[in-house]
Scaffold this active site. Structure first.
Site, PDB file in Angstrom:
ATOM      1  N   THR A 199      37.240  41.198  39.776  1.00 21.20           N
ATOM      2  CA  THR A 199      38.092  41.204  40.963  1.00 21.20           C
ATOM      3  C   THR A 199      39.559  41.235  40.563  1.00 21.20           C
ATOM      4  OG1 THR A 199      38.608  40.067  43.045  1.00 21.20           O
ATOM      5  CG2 THR A 199      38.127  38.673  41.146  1.00 21.20           C
ATOM      6  N   ARG A 200      40.374  41.811  41.461  1.00 19.30           N
ATOM      7  CA  ARG A 200      41.830  41.766  41.314  1.00 19.30           C
ATOM      8  C   ARG A 200      42.455  41.170  42.575  1.00 19.30           C
ATOM      9  NH1 ARG A 200      44.080  45.918  44.286  1.00 19.30           N
ATOM     10  NH2 ARG A 200      42.630  47.543  44.957  1.00 19.30           N
ATOM     11  N   ASN A 201      41.610  40.611  43.427  1.00 20.73           N
ATOM     12  CA  ASN A 201      42.050  40.049  44.702  1.00 20.73           C
ATOM     13  C   ASN A 201      41.654  38.579  44.801  1.00 20.73           C
ATOM     14  OD1 ASN A 201      43.072  42.528  45.901  1.00 20.73           O
ATOM     15  ND2 ASN A 201      40.939  43.199  45.989  1.00 20.73           N
TER      16      ASN A 201
END
EC number: 2.7.7.4
Length: 574
Positions: A199-201
């Site tokens: 994830t990057r969120n």
């Protein structure tokens, strides 16, 4: 037992070269050096620690060509993203880069030598082909394509590297596991199956439900493996995200999940990136990898169409599943069922069942306005972290950037706006007039196009820092060129709102009302490079507001700016 690394051997160069560290360190001190960019540092870190196994350096032309065209290294191993060391012609000449040369690779942050590369070759890539083959398009709305054409240098240097030292990090050190360390950690915990989640969120309740569901189905444990290197421009900073992940971890059953950070520079490459992510997680010991809808997608192209289909990434990884040696866990978007207070994948929900969702856009709006974020969507401790980093709109910083001819009235408007905003209160206000900046920040610069661009870049940097700190920055340079104004906007908008105000007072009016006589001196040739006389002014095409002091007074112009700010919620009282 952890999954075998990609290619069969974990290329942990730090461990491999540790016995020669002092020898390599002494040699590097005498070698010419290439100072690495942020992306190159991220890539080097994962080369050195084995995250990019089977790579042992930056790709030479043969490996690069195979990866671009066929997802293959020269030795036949699957690899989907080019890992390249881009350099300029000037660097090649200054450093003496040539086949067989040994060059130190230096950290730009602390000036330490991290590795030595033995140059295999220097080659000039076909960047259009690279964009089309790797990212599926040459559209610069794709962040990686834009980077390729405007940031990456024109030559690539290939060669194996020898490790001197690991990169130094000062944040979340206890969560930064190398592949070897993470494998040992899994072994210590006795984990046999590990589902990795990329994830990057920030993560919310749906992500927790998704990962637990995946673990339950595979009788596995969970590796939360977020990217903390470089992500998509505009993403939430990794400091905030990691605090969110830490707040979320106690919501997992005890012993189910581990949080580890990945210093990856994402390319947002969709299908190709998903294959790459699977390889990286395999190297870190994962046996399963979750690939979601539009995995690592950059959004829409310049025509408003998604770069990739919603399940292209899943299809790409599935195509190579046997060769990858890591089981893909595809998933649909999770949705909330209020009647049963549970989350389910959308494809498992009957059409007549009531569902609730909050989009990313809606979440950002609620954070901005202070609206409630319900517990069915996210946990209170997660929302608390997000609110700390995303204050309400009327507590956020912004920049008002006024541009126009000398004596157009922009300085008078800027001064009056400064007084008005200070009277409003609620945030600090900084005023950067063109002449002030010239004397205090850019006194050594002239008026060539290059120097003008440097001046605007400095103004943008200061304005961005003020904006990030929650202040109002009012800047009023002439800023005659569209490109530098756009770059200023992009610099500031990483941290807050940017409003371009074109003070479109006609040149003849500015010249006619010039009491200082600078236009007369420019006409007489006493001042060279004067905007509007012997230097051009490119009128803005994307101004947020246009005012003309030949037709209206300063008070009215300021009121128009205030109305613009108020309409964006920046001046609304709590």
């Amino acid at each position: 037992m952890a999954n075998p690394p990609h290619g069969g051997v974990l290329k942990d160069l730090i461990a491999r070269d540790a016995p020669r560290r002092q020898e390599l360190y002494a040699e590097a001190e005498k070698l010419p050096a290439i100072v690495l960019s942020d992306r190159q540092l991220c890539d080097l870190e994962l080369i050195l620690n084995g995250g990019f196994s089977p790579l042992e350096g930056f790709m030479n032309e043969k490996d690069y060509t195979g990866v671009v065209a066929e997802n293959r290294l020269a030795d036949g191993n699957l690899f989907s993203i080019p890992i390249t060391l881009d350099v300029s012609k000037e660097t090649i000449d200054e450093v003496g880069v040539k086949a067989g040369a040994r060059i130190a690779l230096r950290d730009s942050r602390d000036d330490r030598n991290l590795a030595i590369i033995t140059v295999d070759d220097i080659y000039k890539p076909d960047k259009v082909k690279e964009a089309n083959e790797v990212f599926g398009d040459n559209d610069e709305a794709h962040p990686a394509v834009k980077y390729l054409h405007h940031t990456a240098k024109e030559f690539y240097v290939g060669g194996k590297v020898e490790a001197i030292d690991r990169l130094e990090h000062y944040d979340y050190v206890g969560l930064r596991y190398t592949p070897a360390e993470l494998r040992l950690h899994f072994d210590k915990l006795g984990w046999q199956k590990v589902v990795a989640f990329q994830t990057r969120n920030p993560m919310h309740r749906a992500h927790r439900e998704l990962t637990v569901r995946a673990a339950r189905a595979r009788q596995a444990n969970v590796l939360i493996h977020p990217v903390v290197g470089l992500t998509k421009p505009g993403d939430i900073d990794h400091f905030t995200r990691v605090r969110v992940y830490q707040a979320l971890m106690p919501r997992y059953p005890n012993g189910m999940a581990v949080l580890a950070l990945l210093p990856l520079a994402m390319r947002m490459g969709g299908p190709r990136e998903a294959i790459w992510h699977a390889i990286i997680r395999k190297n870190h010991g994962a046996t399963h990898f979750i690939v979601g809808r539009d995995h690592a997608g950059p959004g829409k192209n310049s025509k408003g169409v998604d770069f990739y289909g919603p399940y292209d990434a899943q299809d790409a990884v599935e195509k190579y599943r046997d060769e990858l040696g890591i089981e893909v866990v595809p998933f649909q978007q999770m949705t909330y069922l209020p009647d049963s207070d549970e989350y389910k994948p959308k494809d498992e929900v009957a059409k007549d069942i009531k569902t609730l969702d909050i989009s990313g856009t809606e979440l950002r709006k609620r954070l901005r306005t202070g609206q409630e974020i319900p517990e069915w969507f996210s946990y209170p401790e997660v929302v608390k972290v997000l609110r700390e980093s995303h204050p309400p709109r009327n507590q956020q910083g912004f920049t008002v950037f006024l541009t126009g001819y000398q004596n157009s009235g922009k300085d008078a408007i800027a001064r009056a706006l400064n007084v008005t905003l200070n009277q409003q209160g609620g945030r600090s206000v900084s005023l950067l007039l063109g002449e002030t900046v010239r004397s205090e920040l850019s006194s050594e610069l002239g008026f060539s196009r290059e120097d003008r661009d440097k001046n605007i870049a400095r103004i943008a940097f200061v304005a961005a820092e003020l904006t990030k700190a929650g202040a109002a920055a009012i800047v009023a340079p002439i800023a005659p060129f569209q490109k530098s104004r756009q770059q200023a906007r992009e610099t500031v908008e990483k941290y807050g709102s940017f409003f371009l105000v074109h003070v479109a007072t006609p040149l003849d009016h500015a010249e006619k009302t010039d009491r200082r006589g600078v236009y007369a001196k420019a006409r007489a040739g006493e001042i060279k490079g004067f905007t509007g006389v012997d230097d051009p002014y490119e009128a803005p095409e994307n101004a947020d507001l246009v005012v003309d002091t030949s037709k209206t007074n300063v008070r009215t112009a300021v009121h128009q700016i205030v109305l613009l700010l108020e309409s964006q919620g920046l001046l609304t009282q709590l």
